[in-house]
Motif scaffolding. Sequence first.
Motif, short mmCIF file in Angstrom:
data_model
loop_
_atom_site.label_atom_id
_atom_site.label_comp_id
_atom_site.label_asym_id
_atom_site.label_seq_id
_atom_site.Cartn_x
_atom_site.Cartn_y
_atom_site.Cartn_z
N ILE B 137 0.84 -1.19 0.00
CA ILE B 137 0.00 0.00 0.00
C ILE B 137 0.88 1.24 0.00
N ALA B 138 1.90 1.24 0.87
CA ALA B 138 2.75 2.42 0.99
C ALA B 138 3.50 2.69 -0.30
N ARG B 139 3.97 1.62 -0.94
CA ARG B 139 4.74 1.82 -2.17
C ARG B 139 3.87 2.34 -3.29
N SER B 140 2.68 1.75 -3.45
CA SER B 140 1.86 2.23 -4.57
C SER B 140 1.44 3.66 -4.29
N ASN B 141 1.25 3.99 -3.01
CA ASN B 141 0.88 5.36 -2.68
C ASN B 141 1.95 6.35 -3.10
N GLN B 142 3.21 5.92 -3.03
CA GLN B 142 4.28 6.85 -3.40
C GLN B 142 4.09 7.37 -4.82
N LEU B 143 3.70 6.46 -5.72
CA LEU B 143 3.50 6.90 -7.11
C LEU B 143 2.24 7.74 -7.23
N LEU B 144 1.17 7.32 -6.52
CA LEU B 144 -0.10 8.01 -6.68
C LEU B 144 -0.04 9.43 -6.13
N ILE B 145 0.60 9.60 -4.96
CA ILE B 145 0.65 10.94 -4.38
C ILE B 145 1.54 11.85 -5.22
N MET B 146 2.58 11.26 -5.81
CA MET B 146 3.43 12.09 -6.67
C MET B 146 2.63 12.65 -7.83
N SER B 147 1.77 11.80 -8.42
CA SER B 147 1.00 12.29 -9.56
C SER B 147 -0.02 13.33 -9.08
N THR B 148 -0.55 13.18 -7.87
CA THR B 148 -1.52 14.17 -7.40
C THR B 148 -0.84 15.51 -7.14
N VAL B 149 0.30 15.48 -6.47
CA VAL B 149 1.01 16.73 -6.22
C VAL B 149 1.40 17.38 -7.55
N GLY B 150 1.84 16.53 -8.49
CA GLY B 150 2.17 17.05 -9.82
C GLY B 150 0.96 17.73 -10.44
N LEU B 151 -0.18 17.09 -10.32
CA LEU B 151 -1.40 17.64 -10.90
C LEU B 151 -1.73 19.00 -10.29
N VAL B 152 -1.57 19.10 -8.96
CA VAL B 152 -1.89 20.37 -8.30
C VAL B 152 -0.94 21.47 -8.79
N LEU B 153 0.33 21.12 -8.93
CA LEU B 153 1.29 22.11 -9.42
C LEU B 153 0.95 22.54 -10.83
N VAL B 154 0.60 21.56 -11.68
CA VAL B 154 0.26 21.89 -13.06
C VAL B 154 -1.00 22.74 -13.10
N SER B 155 -1.95 22.44 -12.22
CA SER B 155 -3.21 23.19 -12.30
C SER B 155 -3.02 24.65 -11.93
N ILE B 156 -1.97 24.93 -11.13
CA ILE B 156 -1.69 26.35 -10.86
C ILE B 156 -1.41 27.08 -12.17
N LEU B 157 -0.68 26.41 -13.06
CA LEU B 157 -0.38 27.03 -14.35
C LEU B 157 -1.63 27.10 -15.23
N LEU B 158 -2.44 26.05 -15.17
CA LEU B 158 -3.55 25.96 -16.10
C LEU B 158 -4.64 26.99 -15.83
N VAL B 159 -4.76 27.45 -14.56
CA VAL B 159 -5.87 28.36 -14.27
C VAL B 159 -5.47 29.82 -14.43
N VAL B 160 -4.22 30.06 -14.85
CA VAL B 160 -3.74 31.43 -14.89
C VAL B 160 -4.73 32.37 -15.59
#
Lengths: 530, 363, 74
Positions: B137-160
């Motif tokens: 569970i912990a290992r798969s979460n590492q990949l999933l949370i990375m993509s979520t944080v990435g998404l949040v960072l990207v969305s900052i750019l997308l809503v400009v």
Amino acid sequence: MFDFLRRKLRLAHLRKGKPAPRTHRDLSPDLKTNLTAIRRELGASPDLIIRCLKLGSGAEGTGALLFIDGLIDQQVVNRDVIFPLLNGVKRGKFQDGDDLLKYLAQNVLAVGEVKKEPQFGPVVEALLEGETILLLDGHDEALLLSTKGWEKRAINEPDAERIILGPHDGFTENLRTNTAMLRRKITDPGLHFEEMKLGRRTRTGVVIAYLKGVVNEKLVEEVRARLKRVNLDMVLDANYLNEFISDAPLSLFPTVTFTERPDVVAAKLLEGRVAIFVDGTPVVNTVPALFVESFQSPDDYNFPFYYATFIRWFRYLSFFLGVLSPALFVALATYHQELIPTSLLITINAATEGTPFPLAVEMVMMGAVFEIIREAGIRLARPVGQTISIVGALVIGEAAVTAGLVGAPTIIVTATTAITTFVVPDLLGPGIYLRLIYTILAGVLGAYGILIGLLFTLLHLVSLRSFGTPYLSPLAPISAGDFKDVIVRAPIWALGTRPRMIGWPRPQRQPIGFPPSGDEGEEGEAEDDG
Amino acid sequence: MDQGKISAGQLTLLIMSFTIGSWVVLPTGIQAWQNLWLIMFMGLGTGLLFAYLSLFLFRRFPGKTLFEIHERVYGPVLGKFISLCFLWFFLQTGGGTLAIFKTLLRSTVFTATPDLAILVPLILILVYGCRRGIEVIARSNQLLIMSTVGLVLVSILLVVNIFNPENLLPFFNLPFSEVIWTSISLAVFPFGQNVLFMMILPRVNRWQKVNGAVLKGMIGAGLVLSTIQFLAVGVLGKSGQILVFPTYEFYRMINIAQFLTRLELIPLLNFLTMGFIKTILCLYALAVGTAQVFNLRTYRPLALPFGLFLLLVAERIFPSISEHMRYLEEVQTFFGLIFSLLLPMMTLGIALLRGLPRRRMAP
Amino acid sequence: MILLVVGVFLLLFLWEAPGLVAKEYWRELAVFTILLLIGLVFSLLLVGGVELPYIESFWIKVFAKVGKALTPGS
């Protein structure tokens, strides 16, 4: 069901086979008895040559040379065994009462390796492995002369792993040649080979290779232990062992990697891995295997790092496209049409209008057709193979669309899949299954289905281990230090440490460098002894 | 029992995912809509206070799960009873998360898909993952949370181009009592639910590092949630307050040059993976907890029945999303306070009174 | 429909039970079976159309009553 299969497999692993019936008899001092015994053991095989000799004087001097035609080096046997035997004894200083066998071994025979063997079983074994046997009347021991030599394929470039730059030699079917090729790459006394014979009837030579001082000793022990429990009657290729020693024999994903390239094996040994050579095949297994390894090509290190990084990214992209594009297309066109730009949507709808099957079925169908064409192309001779691909591409593709059997977008997506799949040949097998599963899931549940499939794959990948190393490392568990050779291909001077999960006993590969400066600065010199 | 170990870093990421969990699609404290992103940090502070009370308890009993602590502090009978109450809490948390995502999917993209078709496949992989243990569970979460944080960072750019700073005004126009109330309700949900990690902390390979990991995880989650809330307010303005799923709606608004449009499906599925992690942790805590209550040797066979329970609860937790909103407003905070603050505090108090543990145990 | 539910539960039982029996995990088997039976009962109630209360509605009622009892001067 799987539990049942797994239990069966575990049983197969554990069950100790009866040792092959081996004669523990001693040789008899009588030459005739020995010869008849060997003849009876081998049958009337015409390739068994028995050459009778008369050495020295008296009854003691009667002997026989035995070898298998084709397994020995004719020249060596004639020049260095038979000729000295016929002449040396007479000319030499042999005195009656000396042990003739010992005398021959020490003074007459001009071959590299001479062994004494009193037992019948090992003598026959050695004979079958290409050694020449010298039997003397009145002696209950035989001399085994190392005269192996048979027809070998020349060293070629491996067909399955072509590269553009870099060394072009590949392994051959001969075990000794292969280990020698590895020695040529790594001139380190730490390069150790351990040989064992596997396969009750084939008695294939299997060699474990590792770099002492770099490798984790426990890993070597584990490999040894797993190879010991291999209980097959034949080992004809590296994959025979592969399926026996891998951690998850039922998983789609390969937890043992294989290669035909000495440079790849050398690089992997230097990262702390263990290689398993199998006699009679140019394929060499390496363990532990990682998922990301499939995306690394030897060419990555033969090209400048910025270009290699770029290419590696495209390899990742291609794999995901190859696995996901049919599923994504099905999901988008069936469930989430609002995500497709309107003009494109109109085109797609126009193209798929009037085709009889749902999109997912079309996709699976065309995928199957493609796999068939591919298989036909591989098995046939090369010119015919090309014909097949043309027939496949033009006739089936074109005609299916024109006849209104499938839509044109389906063909485009299938073609994209076909091309992208081949970018990562190691994962061809898993790719086919994943693509099929995702496409079906997308047909049933749309993007949500794909997500379910991806989550399942993720959980599975993450739970896999290869010889103790998590299969998905360094991605999960994250070890950020290894991203330098996974997400990018960092410059060679920056690849200072081995992969943490594998090479941790001796992590430092070289002084961790900064860009080497043009003028021979002091700093570069100072760091060398790190 | 599960022999797997996770690292402190993995714990941090698990806490992040768990906290982001379902709150990200269905924010609470909606009455403070425009200032929610700021109050988030007050909630985080209060939540950390709660968490550290529980951690204090854990550090007195290192290597023990919450349920084992209960049995030592209250004795076997009462201890088991309180553990059973917590099991219900985990069940309701997990089932609620499933129900929220089910409702979200059914009311937005998969309007024609039946409930069971959405839930059953998800339950199956939940059970599969749970049986594989906390490591997986912990290992798969590492990949999933990375993509979520990435998404949040990207969305900052997308809503400009659609972000309107005026939407953030008027700034802090709330009565003070409202601020306190909202921050407490935020401290309980999402942050307070982290009490579930009391079941998982003993699986961390270095228990000394737990405090830092919890701190980092909760702050990370607070930052992610606050960022999303900030963007949502800036994009949706006041009208966001009346929407049920504001995060989803604000991703719908993204429009870059008529080309990148209607992207809502990607964040939707991405946040679903956070809900997946939240539910799988609930399932894991349920199975492991029950195994400990009944002194079982393995928790694995229990994953399946509890998966079924989650399915039943998800089907039967609220009749409509408006009822759930009412629950969030009227009950959630009190209900959560019992489990994330009162019960751990009581346990800690009694442990201190009784002078437990008598001997300092080796971790 | 009821048959289907029972069949599914039976299948789940058969999936898990043999492994537990083989390892002689009797306690585990007992807890597993009880949990599964509880699940079966509730599933059958749901399938049979019995109106079980919604969990959150239930809590809303409970907390409203507690709140009323605690509010002074009512």
